[in-house]
Design an enzyme around this catalytic site. Structure first.
Site, short mmCIF file in Angstrom:
data_model
loop_
_atom_site.label_atom_id
_atom_site.label_comp_id
_atom_site.label_asym_id
_atom_site.label_seq_id
_atom_site.Cartn_x
_atom_site.Cartn_y
_atom_site.Cartn_z
N GLY A 62 6.13 -12.32 -34.72
CA GLY A 62 7.05 -11.63 -33.84
C GLY A 62 6.63 -11.78 -32.39
N GLY A 63 6.59 -10.67 -31.69
CA GLY A 63 6.28 -10.67 -30.26
C GLY A 63 4.92 -11.25 -29.94
N GLY B 124 5.96 -50.95 -20.60
CA GLY B 124 6.00 -49.65 -19.92
C GLY B 124 4.73 -48.86 -20.17
N ALA B 125 4.15 -49.05 -21.35
CA ALA B 125 2.95 -48.30 -21.70
C ALA B 125 1.79 -48.67 -20.76
CB ALA B 125 2.58 -48.54 -23.15
C1 HXC Z 1 3.11 -0.57 -36.85
C2 HXC Z 1 1.98 -1.81 -38.40
C3 HXC Z 1 2.68 -2.97 -38.00
C4 HXC Z 1 3.63 -2.85 -36.95
C5 HXC Z 1 1.33 -3.51 -39.57
N1 HXC Z 1 1.17 -2.21 -39.38
N2 HXC Z 1 2.26 -4.00 -38.75
N3 HXC Z 1 2.22 -0.64 -37.81
N4 HXC Z 1 3.80 -1.65 -36.41
N5 HXC Z 1 4.30 -3.91 -36.51
C6 HXC Z 1 0.26 -1.31 -40.08
C7 HXC Z 1 0.66 -1.06 -41.51
O1 HXC Z 1 1.54 0.00 -41.56
C8 HXC Z 1 -0.67 -0.74 -42.13
O2 HXC Z 1 -1.02 0.59 -41.82
C9 HXC Z 1 -1.64 -1.61 -41.39
O3 HXC Z 1 -0.99 -1.96 -40.18
C10 HXC Z 1 -1.96 -2.88 -42.15
O4 HXC Z 1 -0.75 -3.50 -42.56
P1 HXC Z 1 -0.53 -4.02 -44.05
O5 HXC Z 1 0.91 -4.33 -44.17
O6 HXC Z 1 -1.16 -3.08 -45.03
O7 HXC Z 1 -1.41 -5.35 -44.02
P2 HXC Z 1 -1.13 -6.75 -44.69
O8 HXC Z 1 -0.68 -6.55 -46.11
O9 HXC Z 1 -2.32 -7.57 -44.43
O10 HXC Z 1 0.15 -7.36 -43.92
C11 HXC Z 1 0.05 -7.68 -42.55
C12 HXC Z 1 1.45 -7.99 -41.97
C13 HXC Z 1 2.40 -6.80 -42.31
C14 HXC Z 1 1.99 -9.26 -42.61
C15 HXC Z 1 1.29 -8.22 -40.48
O11 HXC Z 1 1.77 -5.59 -41.89
C16 HXC Z 1 3.70 -6.91 -41.59
O12 HXC Z 1 4.57 -7.67 -42.03
N6 HXC Z 1 3.85 -6.13 -40.54
C17 HXC Z 1 5.12 -6.06 -39.82
C18 HXC Z 1 5.37 -7.31 -39.04
C19 HXC Z 1 6.58 -7.17 -38.18
O13 HXC Z 1 7.72 -7.30 -38.64
N7 HXC Z 1 6.34 -6.84 -36.89
C20 HXC Z 1 7.40 -6.60 -35.95
C21 HXC Z 1 7.82 -7.94 -35.45
S1 HXC Z 1 9.13 -7.85 -34.35
P3 HXC Z 1 -1.98 1.48 -42.73
O14 HXC Z 1 -1.97 2.80 -42.07
O15 HXC Z 1 -1.41 1.45 -44.09
O16 HXC Z 1 -3.32 0.81 -42.66
C22 HXC Z 1 8.43 -8.14 -32.92
C23 HXC Z 1 9.44 -8.32 -31.85
C24 HXC Z 1 8.82 -8.31 -30.49
O17 HXC Z 1 7.26 -8.25 -32.77
C25 HXC Z 1 9.54 -9.25 -29.60
C26 HXC Z 1 9.00 -9.17 -28.20
C27 HXC Z 1 9.59 -10.24 -27.33
#
Ligand code: HXC
Length: 510
Positions: free
Chosen positions: A169-170, A404-405
């Site tokens: 993502g971001g 050219g190269a």
């Molecule tokens: C808040 C988050 C988080 C997020 C993970 N966590 N991503 N909290 N915001 N984006 C937290 C989980 O809730 C969890 O909390 C801990 O981090 C670990 O995550 P897990 O899922 O248990 O770990 P894992 O299985 O290793 O998976 C990692 C992951 C997954 C693949 C990154 O967490 C995931 O898919 N996260 C969301 C990704 C996402 O969609 N992000 C937003 C993208 S949009 P606990 O408390 O249980 O430990 C974006 C747009 C921005 O970024 C654009 C700007 C220009």
């Protein structure tokens, strides 16, 4: 008083505990170090000074007011690498998955501002789940603030990103705007949208590794410049890279003591070029024999391997090396090579790193795949980069320099400062066979006649002397003396001053 000191100790210990023992154990279980362990390895022992370890988010949605962890998912500060200042931020996956909140972003932008103001490199260690989902637009705004600073710092201070876990993502766009991206194999991946979204939108089934692992980004996409086996190797190699780089675009080149005599001759080079012009040889052998102690930090080594790019030192000072690789596609220039070489040349030019170019190139790669893929503009990137570069440019043609190269590869015509050729050089519009077959098309039916024409063309152009007679080469040199010649030329060019006409910025064929 004792109480106050103890309180500080307690608060520091709480911050250093990150997301707690369980999450730290999970991090280790995945073969990853924690943010603080990574910083310890990256920086000189005891040199890290952390900022903002007590910063917390201010989100009150989704029950977040009850979930606050000091540091808020990123460890920031500065320290030294072999005594030289660098700024660093490391995402802490154990705290909210390293996700970016407004407060988290502010910690990063503070470090970015300091790095830019104080002119020192900044290194970001990524291991995070993207925008803090609970924060919504505040997190998005935070990313924007980081991106803006990446752009302002581009070309002023080196910016390096190391991907050591998820980066989605971001989180992907800040690294994308830095100078280099490195990845750790098997534990890191980078993509804009993950496998689940891909499945929903395009119905493709793909794993995180297949979509954005180091194996993909160091080869196919070329997003990453290098992959490392594990966290430790990646961080130690970042220390090695920092040693090659100046602190900023106004800093002098780092100078390391070298025990390798700059005047060293290497007689094995006199026989490096095979007798048969179609037989390849390994250009890396030449690079390793030319540079100090054979120390070469290659950039993008697994992508567009027909061109080699990387940092080395000659006489203790950094140079950027760009070289055609006859072992891969005969060293031809294609779209990927144009983009890879162009970006590297521009990095060197930004940071006043002299460029040594080693040429053995049969031309540009023909074919519909290349032309449809934009070869003209991609090839022009390398041409543009060399032509605009004002750093010292030293070129050695070892064998082929066709068409050219020939012009593109830091020729005299693109303000090459010192242009050498080995006696084995062949500088012509094209290879002798192709040339004779075009000029003497009418004689094609007579193999003997055409063979004689090819021989004649070879005798006239398959050598460096026509170019030397025009002054397009400064000297034809013995291969064994190449290191000595380059070292002397670099010394002679040390105070080079050359400026392009004023402009807001150029319009490179992107
Ligand atoms: C808040 C988050 C988080 C997020 C993970 N966590 N991503 N909290 N915001 N984006 C937290 C989980 O809730 C969890 O909390 C801990 O981090 C670990 O995550 P897990 O899922 O248990 O770990 P894992 O299985 O290793 O998976 C990692 C992951 C997954 C693949 C990154 O967490 C995931 O898919 N996260 C969301 C990704 C996402 O969609 N992000 C937003 C993208 S949009 P606990 O408390 O249980 O430990 C974006 C747009 C921005 O970024 C654009 C700007 C220009």
């Amino acid at each position: 008083m004792q109480d106050i000191l103890e309180k500080l100790g307690e608060r520091r210990a709480a911050a250093r505990a990150g997301g707690g023992e369980k999450r730290v154990a999970a991090q280790h279980g995945k073969g990853k170090l924690t943010a603080r362990e990574r910083i310890e390895l990256l920086l000189d022992e005891g040199s890290f000074e952390e900022f903002d370890m007590f910063v917390e988010h201010r989100c009150t949605d989704f029950g977040m007011e009850t979930q606050k962890l000091p540091g808020d998912g990123v460890v920031t500060g500065w320290g030294t690498v072999n005594g030289r200042v660098v700024y660093v931020f490391a995402k802490d996956f154990t705290v909210f998955g390293g996700s970016l909140s407004e407060a988290h972003a502010r910690k990063i932008t503070k470090i970015q501002d300091m790095a830019l103001q104080n002119r020192a490199p900044i290194i970001g260690l990524f291991d995070a789940g993207g925008a803090r989902i609970q924060e919504g637009v505040n997190a998005l705004g935070g990313y924007g603030e980081v991106f803006q600073r990446n752009v302002l710092a581009s070309g002023v201070i080196p910016q390096i990103s190391v991907i050591m876990g998820p980066c989605a993502g971001g989180d992907v766009y800040s690294p994308a705007m830095t100078d280099f991206i490195f990845m750790v194999r098997d534990t890191s991946y980078m993509f804009v949208t993950g496998p689940d979204v891909v499945k929903t939108v395009t119905n493709e089934t793909v794993t995180a590794e297949e979509l954005g692992g180091a194996s993909v980004h160091t080869t196919k996409s070329s997003i990453a410049d290098k992959g490392f086996e594990n966290d430790v190797e990646a961080l130690l190699q970042m220390r090695r890279l920092i040693d090659f780089l100046p602190a900023s675009n106004t800093d002098t080149l780092p100078e390391l003591p070298s025990f390798d005599d700059p005047g060293r001759l290497d007689h094995s080079l006199d026989t490096l070029i095979p007798a048969n012009p179609n037989q390849p040889y390994d250009m890396k052998e030449l690079i390793l024999k030319l540079v100090d102690e054979g120390d070469f930090f290659e950039i993008q080594e697994a992508h567009a391997r027909n061109i080699i790019t990387g940092f080395a030192r000659i006489n203790g000072r950094t140079v950027g090396v760009v070289a055609n690789q006859p072992m891969v596609l005969a060293g031809v220039l294609d779209s990927d090579a144009g983009r890879k070489g162009g970006r590297f040349v521009r990095f060197c030019d930004c940071f006043n790193i002299p460029i040594v170019t080693l040429v053995d190139v049969p031309g540009f790669l023909p074919g519909t795949a290349q032309e449809y893929g934009g070869l003209i503009k991609h090839g022009a990137k390398l041409l543009f980069a060399y032509a605009e570069a004002t750093v010292p440019k030293i070129t050695v043609i070892t064998r082929k320099a066709y068409g050219g190269a020939y012009v593109v590869m830091a020729s005299k015509h693109l303000r090459g400062d010192v242009n050498y050729a080995w006696p084995t050089a062949e500088i012509a519009v094209m290879g002798s066979k192709g040339a004779a077959e075009i000029i003497y098309r009418a004689e094609l039916a007579d193999p003997e006649k055409i063979q004689a024409r090819i021989k004649d063309y070879e005798a006239r152009f398959a050598n460096p002397f026509v170019a030397a007679e025009r002054g397009f080469l400064d000297e034809v040199i013995m291969p064994s003396t190449t290191r000595k010649r380059i070292a002397r030329a670099l010394n002679m060019l040390r105070n080079k001053e050359l400026q392009n006409p004023w402009k807001k910025h150029d319009n490179i064929p992107l």
